[in-house]
Design an enzyme around this catalytic site. Sequence first.
Site, PDB file in Angstrom:
ATOM      1  N   HIS A  87      -3.150   1.018   6.577  1.00 27.34           N
ATOM      2  CA  HIS A  87      -2.847   1.415   5.595  1.00 27.34           C
ATOM      3  C   HIS A  87      -2.459   2.149   4.563  1.00 27.34           C
ATOM      4  O   HIS A  87      -3.454   3.736   5.885  1.00 27.34           O
ATOM      5  CB  HIS A  87      -3.941   0.703   5.312  1.00 27.34           C
ATOM      6  CG  HIS A  87      -4.416  -0.033   3.769  1.00 27.34           C
ATOM      7  ND1 HIS A  87      -3.514  -0.453   2.922  1.00 27.34           N
ATOM      8  CD2 HIS A  87      -5.652   0.458   2.998  1.00 27.34           C
ATOM      9  CE1 HIS A  87      -4.679  -0.938   1.605  1.00 27.34           C
ATOM     10  NE2 HIS A  87      -4.992  -0.047   2.206  1.00 27.34           N
ATOM     11  N   CYS A 120       0.806  -0.948   0.038  1.00 23.70           N
ATOM     12  CA  CYS A 120      -0.158  -0.029   0.007  1.00 23.70           C
ATOM     13  C   CYS A 120       1.054   1.463   0.041  1.00 23.70           C
ATOM     14  O   CYS A 120       0.566   1.901  -1.013  1.00 23.70           O
ATOM     15  CB  CYS A 120      -1.086  -0.141   1.645  1.00 23.70           C
ATOM     16  SG  CYS A 120      -0.217  -0.313   2.789  1.00 23.70           S
ATOM     17  N   HIS A 168      -5.762   2.162  -4.256  1.00 28.49           N
ATOM     18  CA  HIS A 168      -4.660   0.980  -3.521  1.00 28.49           C
ATOM     19  C   HIS A 168      -4.295  -0.099  -3.996  1.00 28.49           C
ATOM     20  O   HIS A 168      -4.748  -0.759  -4.038  1.00 28.49           O
ATOM     21  CB  HIS A 168      -6.063   1.386  -1.908  1.00 28.49           C
ATOM     22  CG  HIS A 168      -6.675   0.815  -1.912  1.00 28.49           C
ATOM     23  ND1 HIS A 168      -6.573   0.009  -0.973  1.00 28.49           N
ATOM     24  CD2 HIS A 168      -7.818  -0.004  -2.257  1.00 28.49           C
ATOM     25  CE1 HIS A 168      -8.036  -0.603  -0.840  1.00 28.49           C
ATOM     26  NE2 HIS A 168      -8.313  -1.051  -2.039  1.00 28.49           N
TER      27      HIS A 168
END
Length: 375
Positions: A337, A289, A349
Amino acid sequence: MGTAKRASRRHGASALTLLCAMAILTAPAIAGGTAYAAPAAPVPSPAPSAPTATPGSPATAAPGAKSLEQIRKDIEGLYRQAGSATDAYNLAESETKAQSERIVEIAKLVVAGQDRISGLKSRAGAAARAQYRSGGLPPGAQLALSDSPGQFLDGANRLRQGEKATTDLLSELNRTQSDLERYAKDAGALWQKMEENRAKQEAAKKEIEGKIKAAEELENKLEAEEKARLIQLEQEAQYKAQTQWLSTGALKDAKGSATDAGKRAVQFATAQIGKPYVWGATGPNSYDCSGLTSQAWLAAGKGIPRTSQEQLRLLPKVAMKDIRPGDLIIYWDDASHVAMYVGDGAMVHSPRPGRSVTMAGVGSMPIKAVVRPDA
């Protein structure tokens, strides 16, 4: 008031339409290479309808067996834990790299310092030899033996200058030697930190691999139909979270426009859609990520921290109402994240192992903060 609500609903509907379209285009493939598209966007309701049980599915399994929804939550939890450990791994790796570069700089300083000491010793030796040639006589004796008092005074002045130069040389020599000792001490401390980071990386790597393996084992026990249903459950959970988030009006005042750098970052990130998540990866063929967000901004000409936690800590925070394309959205309480806002309530993402870079709703996960790389 009624007009504002209708505008908010129109905005939410357009965002959800975009997300559903993207889900259809970018739905991940399951074992066997068959891609399962997301279902058409359901009519917004307080919560998606419960899945219909099919014979042999976990929903109708023996008492005590986990439902497919619980399995989904278990898998998500394991991948979240792996994501948190991945951030620790990435941070340790970046710190080790920085320390390695610093040690190289220290080595260069040591070499330069040793060369400097050699030069100073050579100059000091020359000064000593010059003094030896003068006989090393005391000033009174030199005055008595001199044919010219003026010549003596000139010589005495030069002698004082020489003595001062010698003293300065010795002082500089001592300072340089002290610097070398400090460099050696710093290098030793950095090596120790590197060893600690290596051990931290090793522990984080084992934790990541363990969590990913456990999640994969859960998923691998599912039949093909159950895997397809699992993807559908993930999308339904994301849709529900996004719908609830939009209903709060979080984006009703968001009208920020992307900067030129922000546009380049978004273009890079969205061009990676379909590439697989691999923990620790920064491209060009796969990303985790924060690998995706850091590389996207690097492509836009702006270097930012490598990990989501460091991106949260070091980049300026902005209010959700001021969000603009290119801004980064940090998720979960542990900042494990990160995604990039692309506009209209959507973000891009790299979700987790087994999935690929994709678009989703900004509110599909719990938001911790929004940060801006080009503030």
